[in-house]
Design a protein around this motif. Sequence first.
Motif, PDB file in Angstrom:
ATOM      1  N   ARG A   5       0.837  -1.113  -0.232  1.00 21.27           N
ATOM      2  CA  ARG A   5       0.054   0.082  -0.155  1.00 21.27           C
ATOM      3  C   ARG A   5       0.674   1.457   0.249  1.00 21.27           C
ATOM      4  O   ARG A   5       0.529   2.127   1.339  1.00 21.27           O
ATOM      5  N   LEU A   6       1.629   1.837  -0.500  1.00 22.96           N
ATOM      6  CA  LEU A   6       2.757   2.792  -1.008  1.00 22.96           C
ATOM      7  C   LEU A   6       1.748   4.040  -1.535  1.00 22.96           C
ATOM      8  O   LEU A   6       0.487   4.144  -1.846  1.00 22.96           O
ATOM      9  N   PRO A   7       2.192   5.159  -0.967  1.00 20.77           N
ATOM     10  CA  PRO A   7       1.426   6.609  -1.998  1.00 20.77           C
ATOM     11  C   PRO A   7       1.544   6.526  -2.519  1.00 20.77           C
ATOM     12  O   PRO A   7       1.797   5.998  -3.571  1.00 20.77           O
ATOM     13  N   PHE A   8       0.626   7.218  -2.971  1.00 29.32           N
ATOM     14  CA  PHE A   8       0.585   8.236  -4.366  1.00 29.32           C
ATOM     15  C   PHE A   8       1.067   9.642  -4.929  1.00 29.32           C
ATOM     16  O   PHE A   8       0.924  10.374  -3.887  1.00 29.32           O
ATOM     17  N   PHE A   9       2.104   9.856  -6.021  1.00 34.60           N
ATOM     18  CA  PHE A   9       2.637  10.732  -6.012  1.00 34.60           C
ATOM     19  C   PHE A   9       1.543  11.265  -7.444  1.00 34.60           C
ATOM     20  O   PHE A   9       1.368  10.896  -8.782  1.00 34.60           O
ATOM     21  N   VAL A  10       0.417  12.587  -6.712  1.00 37.43           N
ATOM     22  CA  VAL A  10       0.068  13.506  -7.866  1.00 37.43           C
ATOM     23  C   VAL A  10       0.319  14.578  -8.232  1.00 37.43           C
ATOM     24  O   VAL A  10       1.328  14.690  -7.728  1.00 37.43           O
ATOM     25  N   TYR A  11       0.642  14.923  -9.688  1.00 43.38           N
ATOM     26  CA  TYR A  11       0.870  16.008 -10.126  1.00 43.38           C
ATOM     27  C   TYR A  11       0.024  16.627 -10.755  1.00 43.38           C
ATOM     28  O   TYR A  11       0.980  18.305 -11.833  1.00 43.38           O
ATOM     29  N   GLY A  12      -0.928  16.495 -11.360  1.00 36.96           N
ATOM     30  CA  GLY A  12      -2.172  17.302 -12.308  1.00 36.96           C
ATOM     31  C   GLY A  12      -2.962  17.329 -11.576  1.00 36.96           C
ATOM     32  O   GLY A  12      -3.023  18.202 -10.510  1.00 36.96           O
ATOM     33  N   THR A  13      -4.236  17.502 -12.043  1.00 37.03           N
ATOM     34  CA  THR A  13      -5.805  17.609 -11.739  1.00 37.03           C
ATOM     35  C   THR A  13      -6.107  16.927 -10.885  1.00 37.03           C
ATOM     36  O   THR A  13      -7.055  17.205 -10.220  1.00 37.03           O
ATOM     37  N   VAL A  58       9.304  16.716 -11.126  1.00 37.73           N
ATOM     38  CA  VAL A  58       8.146  17.090 -11.428  1.00 37.73           C
ATOM     39  C   VAL A  58       7.719  17.370  -9.950  1.00 37.73           C
ATOM     40  O   VAL A  58       8.450  16.706  -9.297  1.00 37.73           O
ATOM     41  N   HIS A  59       6.964  18.931 -10.257  1.00 34.27           N
ATOM     42  CA  HIS A  59       6.321  19.185  -8.357  1.00 34.27           C
ATOM     43  C   HIS A  59       4.706  18.499  -7.790  1.00 34.27           C
ATOM     44  O   HIS A  59       4.246  18.783  -9.163  1.00 34.27           O
ATOM     45  N   GLY A  60       4.660  18.273  -7.162  1.00 34.91           N
ATOM     46  CA  GLY A  60       3.257  17.117  -6.896  1.00 34.91           C
ATOM     47  C   GLY A  60       3.026  17.165  -5.582  1.00 34.91           C
ATOM     48  O   GLY A  60       3.873  18.123  -4.356  1.00 34.91           O
ATOM     49  N   THR A  61       2.537  16.215  -5.038  1.00 32.11           N
ATOM     50  CA  THR A  61       1.833  16.228  -3.999  1.00 32.11           C
ATOM     51  C   THR A  61       1.489  14.918  -3.760  1.00 32.11           C
ATOM     52  O   THR A  61       1.331  13.642  -4.406  1.00 32.11           O
ATOM     53  N   MET A  62       2.355  14.358  -2.410  1.00 31.85           N
ATOM     54  CA  MET A  62       2.769  12.493  -1.756  1.00 31.85           C
ATOM     55  C   MET A  62       1.353  12.115  -1.222  1.00 31.85           C
ATOM     56  O   MET A  62       0.924  13.293  -0.163  1.00 31.85           O
ATOM     57  N   VAL A  63       0.549  11.543  -1.080  1.00 36.37           N
ATOM     58  CA  VAL A  63      -0.509  10.853  -1.210  1.00 36.37           C
ATOM     59  C   VAL A  63      -1.168   9.883  -0.522  1.00 36.37           C
ATOM     60  O   VAL A  63       0.129   8.649  -1.053  1.00 36.37           O
ATOM     61  N   THR A  64      -0.950   9.824   1.053  1.00 37.54           N
ATOM     62  CA  THR A  64      -1.583   8.702   1.463  1.00 37.54           C
ATOM     63  C   THR A  64      -2.475   8.646   1.784  1.00 37.54           C
ATOM     64  O   THR A  64      -3.202   9.231   2.359  1.00 37.54           O
ATOM     65  N   ALA A  65      -3.186   6.854   1.731  1.00 40.55           N
ATOM     66  CA  ALA A  65      -4.723   6.468   1.762  1.00 40.55           C
ATOM     67  C   ALA A  65      -5.212   7.050   2.921  1.00 40.55           C
ATOM     68  O   ALA A  65      -4.003   6.461   4.017  1.00 40.55           O
ATOM     69  N   ALA A  66      -6.189   6.987   3.616  1.00 40.11           N
ATOM     70  CA  ALA A  66      -6.791   7.378   4.547  1.00 40.11           C
ATOM     71  C   ALA A  66      -7.404   5.522   5.346  1.00 40.11           C
ATOM     72  O   ALA A  66      -7.224   4.515   3.559  1.00 40.11           O
ATOM     73  N   PRO A  67      -7.249   5.415   6.618  1.00 36.29           N
ATOM     74  CA  PRO A  67      -7.342   3.703   6.896  1.00 36.29           C
ATOM     75  C   PRO A  67      -8.839   3.789   6.056  1.00 36.29           C
ATOM     76  O   PRO A  67      -9.932   3.726   6.330  1.00 36.29           O
ATOM     77  N   GLY A  68      -8.425   2.271   5.467  1.00 39.99           N
ATOM     78  CA  GLY A  68      -9.880   1.718   5.142  1.00 39.99           C
ATOM     79  C   GLY A  68      -9.982   2.217   3.553  1.00 39.99           C
ATOM     80  O   GLY A  68     -11.285   1.964   2.836  1.00 39.99           O
ATOM     81  N   ALA A  69      -9.116   3.000   2.861  1.00 40.42           N
ATOM     82  CA  ALA A  69     -10.055   3.739   1.939  1.00 40.42           C
ATOM     83  C   ALA A  69      -8.980   3.477   0.768  1.00 40.42           C
ATOM     84  O   ALA A  69      -9.146   4.498  -0.370  1.00 40.42           O
ATOM     85  N   TYR A  70      -8.215   2.493   0.801  1.00 37.27           N
ATOM     86  CA  TYR A  70      -6.611   2.646  -0.485  1.00 37.27           C
ATOM     87  C   TYR A  70      -7.240   1.546  -1.559  1.00 37.27           C
ATOM     88  O   TYR A  70      -6.738   2.421  -2.802  1.00 37.27           O
ATOM     89  N   ALA A  71      -8.026   0.554  -1.232  1.00 33.80           N
ATOM     90  CA  ALA A  71      -8.788  -0.049  -1.905  1.00 33.80           C
ATOM     91  C   ALA A  71      -9.110   0.858  -3.275  1.00 33.80           C
ATOM     92  O   ALA A  71      -9.115   1.291  -5.010  1.00 33.80           O
ATOM     93  N   GLU A  72     -10.278   1.862  -2.861  1.00 32.09           N
ATOM     94  CA  GLU A  72     -10.862   2.824  -3.641  1.00 32.09           C
ATOM     95  C   GLU A  72     -10.491   3.145  -4.260  1.00 32.09           C
ATOM     96  O   GLU A  72     -10.878   4.283  -5.134  1.00 32.09           O
ATOM     97  N   LEU A  73      -9.435   4.456  -3.148  1.00 32.05           N
ATOM     98  CA  LEU A  73      -8.561   5.181  -3.702  1.00 32.05           C
ATOM     99  C   LEU A  73      -7.800   4.905  -4.722  1.00 32.05           C
ATOM    100  O   LEU A  73      -7.785   5.359  -6.517  1.00 32.05           O
TER     101      LEU A  73
END
Length: 165
Positions: A5-13, A58-73
Amino acid sequence: MTDGRLPFFVYGTPLPGEPDHDRFLRGRTREERSAVLPGTLLYEGPGHPYADEGHGTVHGTMVTAAPGAYAELLGLLDDLEQYLGPGHPRNLYERVVRSALPVPEARPGAEPPGPGGPGTAPGGSVRAWVYLAAAAVTGSLRTCGTPVPGGDWLSLRPPPAPRTP
């Protein structure tokens, strides 16, 4: 290979303040912090950017899923990025693991950097999922794409209009 369950790096919308942030991330994240993705170039796309391997950051945001929301995210971001599976010929993006670096300044709406979490590697880098341009897209990006100056999608946004009293 399982990357857990790695975090996500997002950089756009999906960035805070952008149109897909509220739609896909709001209420599904535990932490959002500014980060950069070295070894990557950012290109303008029709309404959204594409990141590709290259000599840039690339500049962006590191996003960590909330508990129980990983699969949905994960499912929502795969759908948003038109990712159908590894190497699928109709992918718009490929979901890959890369090392991103948290930065001290937080973007508006993002939380300040916190201590290491899932995927933290030596030297402060964090292994994260990132959606890079798929093979069907990279050729045209490299030959006729328009790079985003400084690798920051938000730099293309006009400044907010001044408030009138």
